[in-house]
Design a protein around this motif. Structure first.
Motif, PDB file in Angstrom:
ATOM      1  N   LYS A   1       0.840  -1.209   0.000  1.00  0.00           N
ATOM      2  CA  LYS A   1       0.000   0.000   0.000  1.00  0.00           C
ATOM      3  C   LYS A   1       0.872   1.255   0.000  1.00  0.00           C
ATOM      4  O   LYS A   1       0.584   2.234  -0.708  1.00  0.00           O
ATOM      5  CB  LYS A   1      -0.932   0.002   1.210  1.00  0.00           C
TER       6      LYS A   1
ATOM      7  N   LYS B   1       2.157   1.804  -3.476  1.00  0.00           N
ATOM      8  CA  LYS B   1       1.117   2.348  -4.365  1.00  0.00           C
ATOM      9  C   LYS B   1       0.892   3.826  -4.092  1.00  0.00           C
ATOM     10  O   LYS B   1       0.785   4.639  -5.032  1.00  0.00           O
ATOM     11  CB  LYS B   1      -0.184   1.573  -4.182  1.00  0.00           C
ATOM     12  N   ASP B   2       0.814   4.188  -2.814  1.00  0.00           N
ATOM     13  CA  ASP B   2       0.610   5.599  -2.462  1.00  0.00           C
ATOM     14  C   ASP B   2       1.762   6.456  -2.974  1.00  0.00           C
ATOM     15  O   ASP B   2       1.558   7.571  -3.470  1.00  0.00           O
ATOM     16  CB  ASP B   2       0.475   5.757  -0.952  1.00  0.00           C
TER      17      ASP B   2
ATOM     18  N   LEU C   1       3.704   5.839  -5.556  1.00  0.00           N
ATOM     19  CA  LEU C   1       3.594   5.961  -7.012  1.00  0.00           C
ATOM     20  C   LEU C   1       2.521   6.970  -7.390  1.00  0.00           C
ATOM     21  O   LEU C   1       2.695   7.764  -8.331  1.00  0.00           O
ATOM     22  CB  LEU C   1       3.276   4.595  -7.629  1.00  0.00           C
ATOM     23  N   ASP C   2       1.414   6.939  -6.673  1.00  0.00           N
ATOM     24  CA  ASP C   2       0.332   7.894  -6.949  1.00  0.00           C
ATOM     25  C   ASP C   2       0.799   9.331  -6.748  1.00  0.00           C
ATOM     26  O   ASP C   2       0.311  10.258  -7.404  1.00  0.00           O
ATOM     27  CB  ASP C   2      -0.876   7.610  -6.048  1.00  0.00           C
ATOM     28  N   GLU C   3       1.761   9.513  -5.813  1.00  0.00           N
ATOM     29  CA  GLU C   3       2.287  10.851  -5.538  1.00  0.00           C
ATOM     30  C   GLU C   3       3.498  11.188  -6.406  1.00  0.00           C
ATOM     31  O   GLU C   3       4.092  12.261  -6.265  1.00  0.00           O
ATOM     32  CB  GLU C   3       2.671  10.952  -4.062  1.00  0.00           C
ATOM     33  N   GLY C   4       3.885  10.261  -7.282  1.00  0.00           N
ATOM     34  CA  GLY C   4       5.008  10.497  -8.172  1.00  0.00           C
ATOM     35  C   GLY C   4       6.376  10.252  -7.553  1.00  0.00           C
ATOM     36  O   GLY C   4       7.407  10.620  -8.136  1.00  0.00           O
TER      37      GLY C   4
ATOM     38  N   LYS D   1       8.842   7.802  -7.164  1.00  0.00           N
ATOM     39  CA  LYS D   1       9.248   6.478  -7.628  1.00  0.00           C
ATOM     40  C   LYS D   1      10.271   5.826  -6.699  1.00  0.00           C
ATOM     41  O   LYS D   1      10.269   4.604  -6.515  1.00  0.00           O
ATOM     42  CB  LYS D   1       9.829   6.583  -9.036  1.00  0.00           C
TER      43      LYS D   1
ATOM     44  N   ALA E   1       8.600   4.320  -3.713  1.00  0.00           N
ATOM     45  CA  ALA E   1       7.877   3.129  -4.155  1.00  0.00           C
ATOM     46  C   ALA E   1       8.844   1.970  -4.388  1.00  0.00           C
ATOM     47  O   ALA E   1       8.585   0.827  -3.982  1.00  0.00           O
ATOM     48  CB  ALA E   1       7.093   3.435  -5.426  1.00  0.00           C
TER      49      ALA E   1
ATOM     50  N   LYS F   1       6.797  -5.324 -10.785  1.00  0.00           N
ATOM     51  CA  LYS F   1       6.751  -3.859 -10.748  1.00  0.00           C
ATOM     52  C   LYS F   1       8.092  -3.276 -10.308  1.00  0.00           C
ATOM     53  O   LYS F   1       8.553  -2.259 -10.831  1.00  0.00           O
ATOM     54  CB  LYS F   1       5.633  -3.396  -9.807  1.00  0.00           C
TER      55      LYS F   1
END
Length: 372
Positions: free
Chosen positions: A265, A268-269, A271-274, A276, A279, A305
């Motif tokens: 999780k 994913k969070d 990555l959603d915030e950019g 990398k 992540a 991933k």
């Protein structure tokens, strides 16, 4: 002088000193006891003064504190991270190895740690700057049973707001980390009060009650974030014919699955915030720590991933800098002035050649701590 005269004078001399010797023999034990009592009182006064000098309110952000990852910097323990200690209580004891009064406290400190065994609190001693070989002799000589961190450049002490400890004083400092992630000064020389302070909000991932002996090592590894080393024992116990062992293994598997899911999780969070790099770190930890567990299907998806992200140029740059930082820390960990100089030089190159990376920021913090 004739032999007879010599013997006569010897007898006279013995007769003359005999009463004094008898008096000394009678008063010697009492005088010795009084001397020892004065020494103990003086030592306690020194320790109290040291506690006063290193205590008081501290404003420490636990997220800015970093424990060493190099196994060579730990004694009586594998490396632990602050993340692994999340939710636990910790008593940190920073000490000056040349302090005689501190050395005499070790039987009491060992007994206190044994008393609280089974409770969600750890006891970690920290020594800064001592040659690793000398520190090893100190540990053996004083039978230190606490987990011990060698803090070669004083970075951990600085991060925890501990002033320089010297043979002239102050000699020691105590910090507590409670289950809520708050770092505070210890309660003077009252270590039991400091333990109580550390236990506020502290809890285990999995309560140790009901864990069979053959799974206790795996339980401890899982509690402190070393999931990989527990995998074989947990997998084997999960297929046991003994109901108690199988049930305990299922409890541990649940804790493992929950932590892996939480890391996924976080990835994913990020990555959603950019972010990398954040992540990638979370995904890489899942692969490194959970690949050997059975019935954990998310690992295969995570590995795909992670490998995809690893091809990103910025990730490659971050990984390269992180590897160089690990080597620099390992160099300094060898101890001695020459190793410290080489380690410092390596840190400086990381800052100059890999600016903007997480490793460069950490290297700069280590350099700053050395200059204080």
């Amino acid at each position: 002088m004739r032999p007879a005269d010599s013997n006569r004078y010897l007898l006279i001399a013995v007769a003359a000193v005999a009463p004094a010797a008898t008096a000394l023999a009678q008063t010697g034990p009492r005088a010795l006891a009084e001397l020892r009592a004065r020494e103990r009182a003086q030592q306690q006064a020194q320790l109290a003064a040291s506690a006063a000098a290193t205590g008081g309110p501290v404003n420490i952000d636990a997220d800015q504190v970093e424990l060493p990852a190099d196994p060579r910097l730990w004694t009586n323990s594998p490396p632990l991270s602050m993340a692994a200690l999340d939710g636990k209580g910790v008593v940190f004891y920073f000490f000056e190895e040349q302090c005689a009064a501190c050395a005499e406290q070790w039987p009491m400190l060992n007994a206190m740690a044994a008393k609280h065994q089974g409770e969600p609190v750890l006891f970690v001693a920290v020594n800064s700057g001592t040659d690793p070989r000398e520190l090893g002799r100190y540990v053996s000589r004083n039978r230190v049973q606490w987990r011990l961190v060698h803090d070669p450049n004083g970075s951990l002490a600085n991060a925890m707001g501990v002033p320089a400890l010297t043979p002239q004083g102050p000699y020691f400092a105590v910090r507590s980390l409670n289950g809520e992630g708050e770092i505070e000064s210890g309660v003077g020389t009252d270590f039991e009060a400091t333990v109580k302070q550390a236990l506020e909000g502290a809890a285990w991932r999995v309560a140790p009650q009901g864990i069979p002996r053959e799974l206790m090592r795996a339980w401890e590894s899982i509690e402190f974030g070393d999931f990989a080393s527990a995998a074989r024992a947990v997998n084997r116990a999960a297929s046991s014919n003994e109901e108690g062992v199988k049930s305990a293994a299922e409890r541990l598997q649940t804790a493992v699955s929950e932590h892996a899911t939480e890391l996924a999780k976080q990835a994913k969070d990020a990555l959603d915030e950019g972010d990398k790099w954040a992540a990638y770190k979370a995904l890489n930890r899942i692969v490194e720590q959970f690949s050997d567990y059975e019935d954990l299907p998310l690992v295969d998806r995570v590995e795909t991933k992670r490998d995809e992200l690893a091809e990103d140029a910025e990730i490659e740059r971050q990984v390269e800098a992180a590897n160089l930082l690990e080597k620099a820390i390992a160099t300094a960990a060898r101890g001695g002035p020459a190793a410290m100089r080489r380690g410092k030089s390596q840190l400086e190159r990381i800052v100059s050649d890999h600016g903007g990376t997480e490793a460069a920021d950490r290297a700069q913090k280590l350099l700053n701590s050395q200059s204080r």
